[in-house]
Design an enzyme around this catalytic site. Structure first.
Site, PDB file in Angstrom:
ATOM      1  N   ASP A  94      -5.991  -1.907 -15.412  1.00 43.17           N
ATOM      2  CA  ASP A  94      -4.858  -1.275 -14.740  1.00 43.17           C
ATOM      3  C   ASP A  94      -5.252  -0.115 -13.823  1.00 43.17           C
ATOM      4  OD1 ASP A  94      -2.765  -2.928 -15.413  1.00 43.17           O
ATOM      5  OD2 ASP A  94      -2.497  -2.001 -17.367  1.00 43.17           O
ATOM      6  N   ASP A 158       0.686  -8.883 -15.267  1.00 45.01           N
ATOM      7  CA  ASP A 158       0.777  -7.534 -14.699  1.00 45.01           C
ATOM      8  C   ASP A 158      -0.352  -7.248 -13.706  1.00 45.01           C
ATOM      9  OD1 ASP A 158       1.415  -8.067 -17.405  1.00 45.01           O
ATOM     10  OD2 ASP A 158       1.922  -5.984 -17.780  1.00 45.01           O
TER      11      ASP A 158
HETATM   12  N1  GLY Z   1       1.801  -3.388 -17.718  1.00 42.56           N
HETATM   13  C1  GLY Z   1       2.581  -3.338 -18.896  1.00 42.56           C
HETATM   14  C2  GLY Z   1       4.047  -3.341 -18.679  1.00 42.56           C
HETATM   15  O1  GLY Z   1       4.569  -3.740 -17.668  1.00 42.56           O
HETATM   16  O2  GLY Z   1       4.727  -2.932 -19.584  1.00 42.56           O
END
Ligand code: GLY
Length: 378
Positions: A94, A158
């Site tokens: 991320d 994601d």
């Molecule tokens: N990336 C994790 C979420 O969207 O909660």
């Protein structure tokens, strides 16, 4: 896109956002809010995937108001995040969520060279998580969420929003290798995550040695075959970003397909329940963050498409945003969050019906787009 006289609500909402962030800048400070409960945002360590959203939101408002106090807070947050780069082993996929709205934003708005270097370093980290056999970017580390058979071969939807960092880095260094990684991952997502009807899996498991697909998990969605609302938004927006950077029609068509699924499944107020495939939807928690992310993604689609096609996406985004403004936003300081009624992780019974910093971020980003600020940090 222009603000028409009968769309005064957009400017009015923006004025309220700017006023509120001017005030919450003082109460939240240079911190890393994630969830607002009982009116106050918590503050997490900078390693969490959401650390970039508050500084990103500060940059979005600073871009318009030129309020130096907001700029200084955003820069302080960015410096505090350096510990994550130094530690290195706790970093995860991320890094796009974390450093695009901080370092890429800072570089785009001020030309800061240290910010550009930070973003290039974490882009290299992201590219290094690519599994050559399975052609996917590994999501988490073993110290994050895992199953009994580990999570080395897990990819999640994601990650589509982390790819912009790779495209940006390739442009900066004049070398397509990061772009190739982004495209390879996105191609895997189109093939393995996006279903024929435009819904998406949250987690797909691959054998990390052979690259073979070995299963799916419901993750933050209701079930493996359900359709997690926020995951749908990440796919919609991430695929549109891939098209923006590459002009490869496959990404555009995939983004549109996901968008059509999202729009076709919205309830009357245009803000989704946390999963589109719940057995009983009425009374289930909404996810305002999924609505805000999708609205901003739809506005990117509108920008990229010819006028006769873009109307659908622009109108749909405006409908969602108007509903968020009228029914989900709180403008006074009774809550530090801007949007209420987000759902963080329903299956884990965590953060349900709360304010979420990424909901706030994408809501403000989408409003800024409607006012003509279309340059993205992604
Ligand atoms: N990336 C994790 C979420 O969207 O909660």
């Amino acid at each position: 896109m222009t603000t028409k006289p009968y769309e005064m609500w957009i400017d009015e909402a923006w004025e309220k956002v700017a006023a509120k962030v001017g005030q919450t800048g003082r109460t939240i400070g240079a911190a890393f809010p994630h969830v607002s409960k009982d009116g106050k945002y918590d503050s997490l360590e900078p390693q969490f995937w959401t650390s970039g959203f508050w500084p990103g939101l500060l940059w979005l408002v600073y871009r318009d108001t030129k309020d130096e106090a907001l700029k200084q807070l955003a820069e302080e947050c960015e410096r505090k995040m350096d510990v994550c780069i130094d530690e290195y082993t706790r970093l995860h996929h991320d890094v796009g969520f974390m450093w695009s709205p901080t370092s890429v934003a800072n570089y785009k708005l001020t030309g800061s060279e240290p910010s550009k270097l930070r973003a290039l370093k974490v882009a290299a980290w992201l590219a290094s998580r690519f599994n050559l056999k399975g052609r996917f970017i590994r999501a988490w580390n073993t110290n994050n969420w895992k199953s009994e058979d580990g999570n080395t071969g897990w990819a999640i939807i994601d990650c589509m929003m982390n790819l912009g960092l790779l495209f940006w880095a390739s442009e900066q260094i004049g070398d397509p290798r990061f772009k190739h990684v982004a495209c390879a991952h996105a191609d895997t997502v189109m093939r393995e995550f996006v279903r024929a009807d435009g819904s998406c899996y949250h987690i797909v498991k691959f054998d990390p040695e052979t690259g073979e697909r070995i299963g799916e998990l419901g993750g933050q969605g209701f079930a493996p075959e359900s359709a997690w609302a926020r995951g749908t938004s990440w796919a919609l927006y991430g695929l549109a970003i891939c098209y923006k950077y590459t002009r490869d029609d496959a990404y555009l068509q995939a983004s549109k397909k996901v968008a059509h699924f999202f729009l076709a499944n919205l309830p009357e107020d245009h803000v989704p329940y946390w999963d589109f495939r719940l057995t009983v939807q009425e009374g289930a928690p909404r996810d305002s963050s999924a609505a805000a992310i999708a609205a901003s993604g739809l506005l990117l689609l509108a920008e990229l498409l010819p006028a006769e096609e873009s109307r659908l996406y622009e109108t749909s985004a405006k409908r969602i945003l108007k509903s968020l403004v009228d029914r989900y936003a709180v403008w006074d300081l009774s809550d530090e969050a801007i949007l209420l009624h987000g759902t963080g992780h329903h299956p884990a019974n965590k953060n349900i019906d709360v304010g979420l910093i990424y909901g706030d971020y994408y809501f403000v980003e989408a409003l800024a787009k409607l006012r003509g600020q279309t340059e993205m940090f992604w």
